[in-house]
Design an enzyme around this catalytic site. Structure first.
Site, PDB file in Angstrom:
ATOM      1  N   ALA A  49      49.444  -3.082 -14.380  1.00  0.00           N
ATOM      2  CA  ALA A  49      50.028  -1.934 -13.680  1.00  0.00           C
ATOM      3  C   ALA A  49      51.375  -1.524 -14.269  1.00  0.00           C
ATOM      4  O   ALA A  49      51.742  -0.346 -14.229  1.00  0.00           O
ATOM      5  CB  ALA A  49      50.160  -2.230 -12.189  1.00  0.00           C
ATOM      6  N   THR A  50      52.114  -2.454 -14.837  1.00  0.00           N
ATOM      7  CA  THR A  50      53.391  -2.083 -15.460  1.00  0.00           C
ATOM      8  C   THR A  50      53.132  -1.082 -16.583  1.00  0.00           C
ATOM      9  O   THR A  50      53.788  -0.030 -16.664  1.00  0.00           O
ATOM     10  CB  THR A  50      54.116  -3.331 -16.014  1.00  0.00           C
ATOM     11  OG1 THR A  50      54.381  -4.221 -14.926  1.00  0.00           O
ATOM     12  CG2 THR A  50      55.415  -2.959 -16.702  1.00  0.00           C
ATOM     13  N   ASN A 109      54.697  -3.487  -2.081  1.00  0.00           N
ATOM     14  CA  ASN A 109      54.444  -4.897  -2.409  1.00  0.00           C
ATOM     15  C   ASN A 109      55.197  -5.868  -1.508  1.00  0.00           C
ATOM     16  O   ASN A 109      54.753  -6.987  -1.290  1.00  0.00           O
ATOM     17  CB  ASN A 109      54.765  -5.168  -3.888  1.00  0.00           C
ATOM     18  CG  ASN A 109      56.087  -4.596  -4.329  1.00  0.00           C
ATOM     19  OD1 ASN A 109      56.311  -3.389  -4.237  1.00  0.00           O
ATOM     20  ND2 ASN A 109      56.983  -5.445  -4.787  1.00  0.00           N
ATOM     21  N   GLN A 123      48.937  -2.778  -5.234  1.00  0.00           N
ATOM     22  CA  GLN A 123      48.773  -3.551  -3.998  1.00  0.00           C
ATOM     23  C   GLN A 123      47.701  -2.962  -3.085  1.00  0.00           C
ATOM     24  O   GLN A 123      47.466  -3.481  -1.995  1.00  0.00           O
ATOM     25  CB  GLN A 123      50.104  -3.606  -3.222  1.00  0.00           C
ATOM     26  CG  GLN A 123      51.216  -4.333  -3.933  1.00  0.00           C
ATOM     27  CD  GLN A 123      51.083  -5.850  -3.887  1.00  0.00           C
ATOM     28  OE1 GLN A 123      50.337  -6.408  -3.079  1.00  0.00           O
ATOM     29  NE2 GLN A 123      51.800  -6.532  -4.760  1.00  0.00           N
ATOM     30  N   SER A 155      46.013  -3.043 -11.193  1.00  0.00           N
ATOM     31  CA  SER A 155      46.289  -4.327 -11.832  1.00  0.00           C
ATOM     32  C   SER A 155      45.217  -5.330 -11.436  1.00  0.00           C
ATOM     33  O   SER A 155      44.903  -5.472 -10.256  1.00  0.00           O
ATOM     34  CB  SER A 155      47.661  -4.837 -11.370  1.00  0.00           C
ATOM     35  OG  SER A 155      47.876  -6.150 -11.847  1.00  0.00           O
ATOM     36  N   HIS A 198      45.272  -8.711 -11.667  1.00  0.00           N
ATOM     37  CA  HIS A 198      45.660 -10.014 -11.099  1.00  0.00           C
ATOM     38  C   HIS A 198      46.116  -9.933  -9.641  1.00  0.00           C
ATOM     39  O   HIS A 198      46.351 -10.958  -9.005  1.00  0.00           O
ATOM     40  CB  HIS A 198      46.715 -10.710 -11.965  1.00  0.00           C
ATOM     41  CG  HIS A 198      48.111 -10.193 -11.841  1.00  0.00           C
ATOM     42  ND1 HIS A 198      49.025 -10.765 -10.986  1.00  0.00           N
ATOM     43  CD2 HIS A 198      48.760  -9.183 -12.460  1.00  0.00           C
ATOM     44  CE1 HIS A 198      50.186 -10.124 -11.107  1.00  0.00           C
ATOM     45  NE2 HIS A 198      50.049  -9.159 -11.986  1.00  0.00           N
ATOM     46  N   THR A 252      42.831  -2.962 -29.788  1.00  0.00           N
ATOM     47  CA  THR A 252      41.501  -3.541 -29.610  1.00  0.00           C
ATOM     48  C   THR A 252      41.299  -3.923 -28.147  1.00  0.00           C
ATOM     49  O   THR A 252      42.151  -4.581 -27.543  1.00  0.00           O
ATOM     50  CB  THR A 252      41.340  -4.791 -30.502  1.00  0.00           C
ATOM     51  OG1 THR A 252      41.525  -4.390 -31.855  1.00  0.00           O
ATOM     52  CG2 THR A 252      39.967  -5.427 -30.315  1.00  0.00           C
ATOM     53  N   CYS A 303      59.462 -10.392  -8.303  1.00  0.00           N
ATOM     54  CA  CYS A 303      60.217 -10.091  -9.519  1.00  0.00           C
ATOM     55  C   CYS A 303      61.699 -10.312  -9.315  1.00  0.00           C
ATOM     56  O   CYS A 303      62.465 -10.416 -10.261  1.00  0.00           O
ATOM     57  CB  CYS A 303      59.985  -8.653  -9.936  1.00  0.00           C
ATOM     58  SG  CYS A 303      58.257  -8.226 -10.002  1.00  0.00           S
TER      59      CYS A 303
HETATM   60  C1  LIG Z   1      52.376  -6.353  -9.314  1.00  0.00           C
HETATM   61  C2  LIG Z   1      52.786  -4.939  -9.227  1.00  0.00           C
HETATM   62  C3  LIG Z   1      53.037  -4.185 -10.376  1.00  0.00           C
HETATM   63  C4  LIG Z   1      52.974  -4.784 -11.762  1.00  0.00           C
HETATM   64  O1  LIG Z   1      51.650  -5.074 -12.143  1.00  0.00           O
HETATM   65  P1  LIG Z   1      51.365  -5.966 -13.420  1.00  0.00           P
HETATM   66  O2  LIG Z   1      49.886  -5.837 -13.597  1.00  0.00           O
HETATM   67  O3  LIG Z   1      51.801  -7.344 -13.079  1.00  0.00           O
HETATM   68  O4  LIG Z   1      52.113  -5.382 -14.566  1.00  0.00           O
HETATM   69  C5  LIG Z   1      53.364  -2.858 -10.229  1.00  0.00           C
HETATM   70  N1  LIG Z   1      53.469  -2.303  -9.006  1.00  0.00           N
HETATM   71  C6  LIG Z   1      53.232  -2.983  -7.887  1.00  0.00           C
HETATM   72  C7  LIG Z   1      53.356  -2.313  -6.566  1.00  0.00           C
HETATM   73  C8  LIG Z   1      52.900  -4.331  -7.960  1.00  0.00           C
HETATM   74  O5  LIG Z   1      52.697  -5.021  -6.833  1.00  0.00           O
END
Ligand SMILES: *Cc1c(COP(=O)(O)O)cnc(C)c1O
Length: 385
Positions: free
Chosen positions: A74-75, A154, A182, A202, A204, A242, A327
């Site tokens: 997501a970043t 989050n 989220q 994202s 994870h 890739t 974070c």
């Molecule tokens: C975890 C999170 C991100 C970052 O996602 P990553 O896949 O870890 O880079 C961005 N925005 C929100 C709201 C998140 O909870």
């Protein structure tokens, strides 16, 4: 020491079904080929897997598979959406609206653009932690090109009215980006209905692997996303590199699992979260941050008035939770999200985030209630001297 894990908002374990699928795409006997190899079986099989994953992710959010662009998380999706739209315009011809509650992965790209001369408005939420459609409407100028807001916060789990804000943006022809890291698997997301132009995902945060994500880019709209990573022209030029077959299969399978069980899972998690709150509420002098707003099922951000959150966390050795957002754990700054919601520094420092997920059990919840009660009592009696 392994403790009860109540930090699902920071990350989730990879679901065993997802692990099983991913391992098929790694070894010498697996489908390890480069999805971009057009001339042999290895490449074809990998490409097929990647396209199936694309369908699975698209289906979960009611999108067309051609609207899914793979990223590293997501970043990266947020960076691609925000900078990729803004760079279509000269800085003095582009106004961007976002909010003080956003993840750093939205705020930092927006502040980077502000440094380059782009006009930026950072909205403040109401006391419940919600960004209202009215707040967005009032901030619009004739140069507003992009609105970027999260679906689910989050830290607090507070849900923004992205449907209404999407309609507003659509009417005005403004690109609307939603950070849904989220929200995926937690609230319904239907790209057929919403005026959402771009949506960050994202893996994870929803039982897939770390280091992979996606950006939904609406096809039938004027939104042009300029690439931020150049080289090779993968993903229709929007994101070269890739494709990580096993990672994408992981995200796709995670999406499929959610598609199958999201409804029952959300209900189960909400019940566990409510049980946790009922247990902790009995301690008195506690409150839920974002109490009066609609909230995602797994989140429970509690203010233990008068107690130091860090000290309380130290007393909760057998519970894995967060103070503020993950974070920010390295610093002792009070959460900027809670402060933007109007909490005092002291109340922000007294707040802890519990987040419940797929593998949480009622026994876990009971154990945590006992631990929290013990830790709170002992801090309270210590402060009485
Ligand atoms: C975890 C999170 C991100 C970052 O996602 P990553 O896949 O870890 O880079 C961005 N925005 C929100 C709201 C998140 O909870």
């Amino acid at each position: 020491m392994r403790s009860v894990y109540l930090d699902y908002a920071a990350t989730t374990p990879v679901d065993e079904r997802v692990v099983q699928q991913m391992t098929k795409y790694l070894g010498v006997n697996g489908e390890f080929g480069n999805p971009a190899s057009r001339s042999h079986y290895y490449g074809w099989m990998a490409e097929e897997a990647v396209e199936e994953a694309r369908n699975q992710v698209a289906e979960l959010i009611g999108a067309d598979s051609r609207e899914i662009v793979w990223t590293s998380g997501a970043t990266e999706s947020n960076n691609l959406a925000i900078k990729g739209v803004a760079e279509n315009y000269a800085p003095d011809d582009c106004h961007i609206i976002t909010s003080a509650l956003e993840h750093k992965a939205v705020l930092d790209p927006v502040l980077y653009l502000k440094d380059k001369g782009y006009a930026v408005t950072i909205l403040q939420p109401d006391a419940n932690g919600v960004i209202s459609k009215d707040a967005v409407e009032q901030a619009l100028t004739e140069k507003t090109r992009l609105v970027s807001l999260m679906a689910v916060n989050n830290e607090t789990g507070v849900i923004n009215p992205i449907n209404d804000i999407g309609q507003l943006c659509q009417q005005r022809g403004i690109a609307f980006h939603v950070d849904a890291a989220q929200a995926v698997g937690k609230i319904p997301l239907d790209m057929q209905q919403l005026g959402i132009s771009l949506l960050s995902i994202s893996a994870h945060k929803c039982y897939g692997p770390k280091g992979v994500g996606a950006l939904y880019v609406r096809r039938r709209s004027d939104v042009v996303v300029l690439p931020q990573i150049h080289g090779g022209g993968h993903e229709r030029g929007m994101r070269s590199g890739t494709l990580a077959t096993h990672q994408l299969v992981g995200l796709g399978t995670a999406a499929q699992v959610l598609q199958e069980q999201q409804q029952t899972e959300v209900a189960r998690i909400a019940k566990l979260r409510d049980n946790l709150w009922q247990g902790i509420e009995k301690l008195g002098n506690v409150s839920v941050n974002g109490m009066n707003a609609p909230r995602s099922a797994g989140h429970l951000n509690i203010c233990f008035h008068g107690l130091d959150g860090e000290a309380l966390m130290m007393g909760l050795r057998n519970v894995a939770i967060s103070s503020g957002s993950a974070c920010m754990s390295a610093t002792v700054e009070p959460s900027y999200v809670l402060k933007a919601m109007g909490l005092s520094d002291q109340d922000a420092h007294s707040s802890l985030r519990f987040s419940v997920g797929r593998f949480t059990t009622q026994e876990d919840i009971e154990a945590v209630i006992t631990s929290v009660s013990d830790a709170v009592m002992s801090l309270r009696s210590a402060s009485k001297g």
